[in-house]
Design a protein around this motif. Structure first.
Motif, PDB file in Angstrom:
ATOM      1  N   PHE A 249       0.628  -1.311   0.019  1.00 18.03           N
ATOM      2  CA  PHE A 249       0.031   0.064  -0.088  1.00 18.03           C
ATOM      3  C   PHE A 249       0.684   1.249  -0.215  1.00 18.03           C
ATOM      4  O   PHE A 249       0.431   2.234  -0.705  1.00 18.03           O
ATOM      5  N   SER A 250       2.054   1.416   1.006  1.00 21.49           N
ATOM      6  CA  SER A 250       2.783   2.599   0.990  1.00 21.49           C
ATOM      7  C   SER A 250       3.517   2.853  -0.344  1.00 21.49           C
ATOM      8  O   SER A 250       3.435   4.002  -0.597  1.00 21.49           O
ATOM      9  N   HIS A 251       3.936   1.698  -1.032  1.00 19.11           N
ATOM     10  CA  HIS A 251       4.675   1.911  -2.120  1.00 19.11           C
ATOM     11  C   HIS A 251       3.753   2.563  -3.427  1.00 19.11           C
ATOM     12  O   HIS A 251       3.928   3.152  -4.484  1.00 19.11           O
ATOM     13  N   LEU A 252       2.412   1.736  -3.178  1.00 19.91           N
ATOM     14  CA  LEU A 252       1.399   2.018  -4.280  1.00 19.91           C
ATOM     15  C   LEU A 252       1.243   3.442  -4.390  1.00 19.91           C
ATOM     16  O   LEU A 252       0.879   4.045  -5.219  1.00 19.91           O
ATOM     17  N   MET A 253       1.192   4.222  -2.978  1.00 22.97           N
ATOM     18  CA  MET A 253       0.770   5.531  -2.916  1.00 22.97           C
ATOM     19  C   MET A 253       1.906   6.338  -3.699  1.00 22.97           C
ATOM     20  O   MET A 253       1.608   7.531  -4.213  1.00 22.97           O
ATOM     21  N   TRP A 254       3.073   5.851  -3.680  1.00 23.74           N
ATOM     22  CA  TRP A 254       4.326   6.654  -4.234  1.00 23.74           C
ATOM     23  C   TRP A 254       4.116   6.676  -5.695  1.00 23.74           C
ATOM     24  O   TRP A 254       4.385   7.600  -6.304  1.00 23.74           O
ATOM     25  N   VAL A 255       3.491   5.741  -6.355  1.00 25.17           N
ATOM     26  CA  VAL A 255       3.273   5.821  -7.830  1.00 25.17           C
ATOM     27  C   VAL A 255       1.821   6.310  -8.282  1.00 25.17           C
ATOM     28  O   VAL A 255       1.761   6.774  -9.499  1.00 25.17           O
ATOM     29  N   LEU A 256       1.072   6.646  -7.411  1.00 25.49           N
ATOM     30  CA  LEU A 256      -0.200   7.358  -7.686  1.00 25.49           C
ATOM     31  C   LEU A 256      -0.647   8.741  -7.208  1.00 25.49           C
ATOM     32  O   LEU A 256      -1.245   9.369  -7.910  1.00 25.49           O
ATOM     33  N   LEU A 257       0.428   9.166  -6.322  1.00 29.64           N
ATOM     34  CA  LEU A 257       0.256  10.428  -5.791  1.00 29.64           C
ATOM     35  C   LEU A 257       1.439  11.225  -5.732  1.00 29.64           C
ATOM     36  O   LEU A 257       2.687  10.687  -5.579  1.00 29.64           O
ATOM     37  N   GLN A 258       1.378  12.641  -5.560  1.00 24.69           N
ATOM     38  CA  GLN A 258       2.545  13.336  -5.385  1.00 24.69           C
ATOM     39  C   GLN A 258       2.089  14.590  -4.606  1.00 24.69           C
ATOM     40  O   GLN A 258       1.001  14.838  -4.551  1.00 24.69           O
ATOM     41  N   ALA A 259       3.113  15.441  -4.216  1.00 22.34           N
ATOM     42  CA  ALA A 259       2.623  16.874  -3.806  1.00 22.34           C
ATOM     43  C   ALA A 259       1.567  17.429  -4.721  1.00 22.34           C
ATOM     44  O   ALA A 259       1.949  17.546  -5.855  1.00 22.34           O
TER      45      ALA A 259
END
Length: 396
Positions: free
Chosen positions: A104-114
């Protein structure tokens, strides 16, 4: 020295209760621990034996693949076909993760940014709140509550309303049913409503399906991938932690939309070499040859749930029976309603020698509740109920 991201994290409130528990036990008191949701049921014997066998083969000591072994990914697709009637491509729509929290944590890295935003449930499992934050995005908490309390149907309604009102428009919606901590559930028509809505708005749905197999009274939780068009907008995290009682093994999978799965695979190729190969081999054998083990695990949790519900109701603390998860979400009893969850949880461990989790640890909407984890046997749960009845004198 200055750090990034860490300063924004609040104190982990569960450590307060854990410290009191340790202190009480050092003083010789018998504390019944129903706090931390750490499964006590052993992993399948078949799994352990296969791990030992595979670990003795030195070829398995080398780097593995961050995507997961092909036979493991095939076993996951077989499970989804068998359990949910969902067909997946093991090469494009399945990836192994080192537990659901890592995935989940790494998935957020590829889906979201500032500058991006995600909608997450409130109350919520903590990583659902903080995963988007770690990616630099804005986390907007959406209530699970409706007219009849927490429910999947209410969450879907509230998500749609929050998306219309917010700006910038959130790119990701996080959901997790059966839900930790509230035990709220969802039915397939409400998941379909959400999928139809997300497809029209280019929103990615991330369903943490940690309790896919942990359900009671004959009810079976639906997968979001059972919805028509789900693979256009949704991914799902399936974990072996609760279903197969393999918490420490750290074996989970992201399945669904091939673009999202491919993006996570690309990121993970830079970050890790996958789970230790003997663990992947053991997990493959488990999925293929221990298919009924989740039923054995469920029977244990259902019996413990019944013991807790019966014991608390007898003690004067009303508790509806949850339909899923290994938890119970209990409103602080009315005579103690002036206390918030940390104060009440401290009182319970001090006066009753029972450890529970303060609801505020799952977000501000949880502050009128505590969470019980079904991690002790029926006898110990019965003992906890008696101690609560004796120590919570205002219950009458």
């Amino acid at each position: 020295m200055e750090f990034r991201r860490i300063p924004g994290l609040p104190p982990y409130v569960f450590t307060i209760i854990d410290s009191l528990k340790i202190e009480a036990r050092r003083a010789g008191r018998d504390v019944v621990d129903l706090g931390f949701g750490n499964p006590d049921i052993p992993s399948p014997e078949l799994t352990v034996e296969k791990l030992a066998e595979a670990a003795r083969n030195t070829r398995n000591h080398r780097y593995s693949s961050s995507r997961g072994l092909p036979k493991l990914r095939q076993a996951v697709t077989d499970l989804y076909q068998r359990r949910f009637g969902v067909t997946l491509d093991p090469d494009a729509e399945v990836i192994s993760t080192i537990g659901a929290k890592e995935g989940f944590s790494h998935l957020m890295w590829v889906l979201l940014q500032a500058g991006d935003a995600a909608l997450v449930p409130s109350p919520s499992y903590p990583i659902h709140i903080w995963g988007p934050y770690f990616a630099g995005a804005d986390t907007r908490q959406v209530s699970l509550n409706g007219p009849d309390g927490p429910s999947g149907a209410a969450y879907v309604d509230n998500v749609m309303e929050a998306w219309e009102m917010g700006w910038p428009k959130p790119r990701v919606v996080v959901l997790s049913f059966p839900h930790n901590p509230t035990t709220a559930t969802i039915e397939l028509p409400d998941l379909q409503r959400l999928v139809d809505w997300a497809r029209e708005r280019d929103v990615v749905l991330v369903h943490d399906f940690a309790y896919a197999e942990t359900a009671f009274d004959g009810w079976m939780p639906p997968s979001i991938l059972q919805c028509e068009g789900a693979t256009e907008c949704a991914v799902e995290l399936y974990s072996m932690t609760k279903s197969f009682s393999m918490a420490g093994w750290r074996v989970a999978f992201l399945v669904g939309n091939r673009e999202v799965v491919g993006a996570l695979a690309k990121l993970k190729s830079y970050l890790d070499y996958g789970t230790f190969q003997p663990i992947q081999i053991a997990a493959t054998v488990t999925l293929n040859e221990a298919q009924d083990y989740p039923l054995e695990v469920n029977a244990v949790y259902e019996s413990r749930r019944d013991a807790l519900v019966e014991g608390l109701n007898r003690a004067g603390w009303p508790l509806p029976a949850p339909r899923g998860t290994m938890f119970a979400w209990a409103r602080i009893p009315e005579p103690y309603a002036e206390m918030k969850s940390i104060e009440f949880a401290k009182h319970v461990i001090t006066e009753c020698d029972v450890a529970v989790s303060p609801g505020v640890g799952f977000g501000p909407e949880g502050d009128d509740y505590v969470r019980f984890a079904l991690i002790e046997n029926e006898q110990r749960i019965g003992q906890a109920a008696r101690q609560l009845r004796k120590g919570l004198v205002k219950l009458g």
